[in-house]
Design a protein around this motif. Structure first.
Motif, PDB file in Angstrom:
ATOM      1  N   UNK A  27       0.815  -1.211   0.000  1.00 39.06           N
ATOM      2  CA  UNK A  27       0.000   0.000   0.000  1.00 39.06           C
ATOM      3  C   UNK A  27       0.851   1.265   0.000  1.00 39.06           C
ATOM      4  N   UNK A  28       2.054   1.199   0.538  1.00 37.65           N
ATOM      5  CA  UNK A  28       2.948   2.356   0.546  1.00 37.65           C
ATOM      6  C   UNK A  28       3.360   2.748  -0.872  1.00 37.65           C
ATOM      7  N   UNK A  29       3.380   1.771  -1.778  1.00 40.86           N
ATOM      8  CA  UNK A  29       3.753   2.078  -3.158  1.00 40.86           C
ATOM      9  C   UNK A  29       2.691   2.927  -3.848  1.00 40.86           C
ATOM     10  N   UNK A  30       1.444   2.832  -3.408  1.00 44.61           N
ATOM     11  CA  UNK A  30       0.371   3.623  -4.008  1.00 44.61           C
ATOM     12  C   UNK A  30       0.615   5.111  -3.775  1.00 44.61           C
ATOM     13  N   UNK A  31       1.033   5.436  -2.568  1.00 41.82           N
ATOM     14  CA  UNK A  31       1.330   6.832  -2.218  1.00 41.82           C
ATOM     15  C   UNK A  31       2.499   7.348  -3.051  1.00 41.82           C
ATOM     16  N   UNK A  32       3.538   6.536  -3.181  1.00 46.74           N
ATOM     17  CA  UNK A  32       4.713   6.930  -3.952  1.00 46.74           C
ATOM     18  C   UNK A  32       4.353   7.112  -5.425  1.00 46.74           C
ATOM     19  N   UNK A  33       3.580   6.210  -5.988  1.00 48.26           N
ATOM     20  CA  UNK A  33       3.172   6.315  -7.391  1.00 48.26           C
ATOM     21  C   UNK A  33       2.334   7.570  -7.624  1.00 48.26           C
ATOM     22  N   UNK A  34       1.434   7.879  -6.699  1.00 51.71           N
ATOM     23  CA  UNK A  34       0.624   9.094  -6.822  1.00 51.71           C
ATOM     24  C   UNK A  34       1.498  10.340  -6.771  1.00 51.71           C
TER      25      UNK A  34
END
Length: 82
Positions: A27-34
């Motif tokens: 889920x942390x990757x979602x923040x980074x991608x955004x």
């Protein structure tokens, strides 16, 4: 900890992330991608009107998320147009 990759997709052209980044939870990757997509919108005006996004892949190569390169307001206003 698992490795995730952040590819830039422009239409049907894909720029593969060769190294990726290590995260404890996916889920942390979602923040980074955004955040990446938001920065690309601001700094890469050539990507604004194209079908561009950041694709997140896990180490197996499976796509787990996509973040579109777009502005948060409906007019798609960039930093230089505010």
């Amino acid at each position: 900890m698992r490795r995730f990759f952040f590819d830039l997709m422009i239409g049907n052209i894909v720029k593969i992330d060769p190294g990726g980044m290590v995260f404890e939870c996916p889920e942390a990757t979602f923040v980074v991608a955004n955040e990446m997509a938001s920065h690309l919108f601001v700094w890469r005006d050539d990507l604004r009107d194209r079908d561009a996004c950041i694709r997140v892949r896990n180490a197996d190569g499976r796509e787990i998320y996509r973040a579109a390169v777009w502005s948060e307001n409906m007019a798609k206003v960039g930093w230089d147009e505010m």
